[in-house]
Scaffold this active site. Structure first.
Site, PDB file in Angstrom:
ATOM      1  N   PRO A 193       0.811  -1.224   0.000  1.00 50.41           N
ATOM      2  CA  PRO A 193       0.000   0.000   0.000  1.00 50.41           C
ATOM      3  C   PRO A 193       0.839   1.265   0.000  1.00 50.41           C
ATOM      4  O   PRO A 193       1.825   1.390   0.751  1.00 50.41           O
ATOM      5  CB  PRO A 193      -0.817  -0.133   1.285  1.00 50.41           C
ATOM      6  CG  PRO A 193      -0.957  -1.603   1.471  1.00 50.41           C
ATOM      7  CD  PRO A 193       0.342  -2.193   1.004  1.00 50.41           C
ATOM      8  N   CYS A 194       0.432   2.218  -0.859  1.00 58.82           N
ATOM      9  CA  CYS A 194       1.249   3.406  -1.083  1.00 58.82           C
ATOM     10  C   CYS A 194       0.679   4.669  -0.447  1.00 58.82           C
ATOM     11  O   CYS A 194       1.331   5.714  -0.458  1.00 58.82           O
ATOM     12  CB  CYS A 194       1.395   3.650  -2.584  1.00 58.82           C
ATOM     13  SG  CYS A 194      -0.170   4.014  -3.437  1.00 58.82           S
ATOM     14  N   GLN A 195      -0.541   4.611   0.088  1.00 61.29           N
ATOM     15  CA  GLN A 195      -1.177   5.841   0.571  1.00 61.29           C
ATOM     16  C   GLN A 195      -0.356   6.531   1.654  1.00 61.29           C
ATOM     17  O   GLN A 195      -0.373   7.759   1.765  1.00 61.29           O
ATOM     18  CB  GLN A 195      -2.586   5.534   1.100  1.00 61.29           C
ATOM     19  CG  GLN A 195      -3.588   5.165   0.017  1.00 61.29           C
ATOM     20  CD  GLN A 195      -3.560   3.679  -0.293  1.00 61.29           C
ATOM     21  OE1 GLN A 195      -2.671   2.948   0.158  1.00 61.29           O
ATOM     22  NE2 GLN A 195      -4.515   3.215  -1.078  1.00 61.29           N
ATOM     23  N   PHE A 202       2.771   6.865   1.755  1.00 55.03           N
ATOM     24  CA  PHE A 202       3.947   7.520   1.199  1.00 55.03           C
ATOM     25  C   PHE A 202       3.589   8.542   0.126  1.00 55.03           C
ATOM     26  O   PHE A 202       4.443   9.315  -0.301  1.00 55.03           O
ATOM     27  CB  PHE A 202       4.886   6.479   0.573  1.00 55.03           C
ATOM     28  CG  PHE A 202       5.097   5.262   1.431  1.00 55.03           C
ATOM     29  CD1 PHE A 202       5.615   5.382   2.717  1.00 55.03           C
ATOM     30  CD2 PHE A 202       4.786   3.998   0.973  1.00 55.03           C
ATOM     31  CE1 PHE A 202       5.819   4.265   3.517  1.00 55.03           C
ATOM     32  CE2 PHE A 202       4.982   2.878   1.759  1.00 55.03           C
ATOM     33  CZ  PHE A 202       5.489   3.011   3.040  1.00 55.03           C
TER      34      PHE A 202
END
Length: 393
Positions: A76-78, A80
């Site tokens: 999951p990238c949220q 960063f």
């Protein structure tokens, strides 16, 4: 040349609706295990690609897969992302990369591919920066780690989408040498060539996110190629008037962007906010449909999105890795699994040669190979890190 198994095996963590997996599937790989926690994404994955294991990766039993060829991880990238909350490792989702390292340690895949947002480059930890710490953990497991900031449009995706790609090669596997593949040139990527020819009966083409009346009204003032600068001040809500009156304070935002038909689309995001992103149709008074953003993300028209709401489909498409980007890397990785060496298209940079955190990592620059026992500008050594031990042996 090594004898390659008929279908190289893939394990996919945080697979979402399957954008990253699709590029490997199209290259003849066998995705033997895939997982995601999002029910809408899982429904879509099953419709198009096959079985998916539902659930939180923290609660699942690790599969027993011998001789695994490729491990994919779009953790999951949220945490960063500049479009997200930027809490980094201080948020629970920001620590899920540790499970990727755990799976790598146990399964020992020949190749690892990780994809994440540009913000991963600047995410800090207590001892330095997260990306070098991940690279050091992989290096300690005897992987040669390559990473770079790439634009998906350089690999045939009709969208300017900046992402960090990490490819790690297991030195014990004795496969070919990896280098980032050559960009694809002479490809027509404009919005006109991408979304103007979609038949009305194409799946998901009738799905369009409902906007509040004010957003539609403000968007109607913006011409093709324009932005909120074209909206008369007197019709702007007070909040936007305050921003317009003090643009420097708000870092010169460019709201209500409407790309021209002869431009390449901007980044499709999961949030899909018509104010903050260029998601307006070039010539019609509406935002892009679900199928149009799927086209911009390079999904084929026969890939059907099965979310339980239109919003869920927009989110999963925005979160996905563009399949055309995945396809290019899957093809290159298949070559090294055969024992072939990929050509080095330009001089590489070694991590020890850059001042990480100070020297910008620019799109289109040479790929970076992580070398051990190096220091960053703050003289923090990335040797003997304990990322692996925190999640157990």
């Amino acid at each position: 040349m090594k004898q390659l198994k008929q279908k190289p095996t893939v394990l996919s963590m945080f697979c979402g609706c399957g954008g990253l997996d699709l590029g490997f599937h199209q290259n003849g790989y066998d995705v033997v295990w895939a997982n995601d926690i999002n029910e809408d994404a899982c429904l879509t994955y099953e419709q198009n690609l096959g079985t998916v294991v539902r659930g939180n990766i923290e609660d699942l039993e690790m599969p027993n897969i011998e001789d695994l060829d490729v491990l994919l991880s779009g953790f999951p990238c949220q945490s960063f992302s500049n479009a997200g909350n930027r809490k980094g490792i201080n948020e629970k989702r920001g620590n899920l990369y540790k499970f990727t390292l755990k799976y790598i340690k146990e399964l020992r895949p020949k190749v690892v591919v990780m994809e994440n947002v540009r913000g991963l480059l600047s995410t800090k930890t207590e001892s330095g920066y997260l990306l070098p710490e991940i690279c050091e953990s992989l290096s300690s497991l005897n992987y040669e780690v390559h990473f770079n900031l790439i634009n998906a449009s350089h690999y045939g995706v009709p969208q300017n989408r900046l992402r960090v790609l990490v490819v790690a090669i297991n030195k014990d596997a004795q496969i070919g040498n990896f280098h980032f593949p050559e960009p694809i040139r002479d490809t027509e990527l404009t919005l006109e060539k991408t979304i103007f020819d979609i038949p009305e009966d194409t799946p998901n083409q009738d799905e369009i996110l409902r906007l509040n009346p004010q957003a539609i009204y403000l968007g109607s003032f913006v011409p093709e190629g324009g932005s909120w600068k074209d909206i008369p001040t007197e019709v702007l809500p007070d909040r936007l008037k305050r921003i317009r009156d003090n643009m420097e304070k708000y870092r010169w935002p460019n709201f209500y962007r409407r790309f021209r038909r002869d431009e390449v689309a901007g980044t499709i995001t999961a949030a899909f906010k018509p104010e903050n992103a260029g998601v307006w149709h070039p010539v019609e008074n509406r935002v892009f449909t679900a199928r149009e953003i799927a086209r911009i993300q390079s999904f084929p028209d026969d890939f059907i999105f099965c979310g339980r709401s239109v919003k869920a489909n927009y989110e999963m498409i925005g979160n996905a890795v563009p399949p055309k980007l995945s396809y290019v890397f899957a093809k290159s990785i298949k070559e090294i699994l055969k024992g072939e060496n990929l050509p080095q298209r330009e001089p590489v940079r070694y991590f020890s040669q850059i001042k990480y955190g100070t020297t910008p990592i620019k799109v289109g620059g040479p790929e970076i190979i992580f070398d051990k026992n190096v220091q960053n500008e703050e003289h923090v050594e990335y040797e003997q890190l304990d990322l692996l031990s925190v999640i157990g042996e």
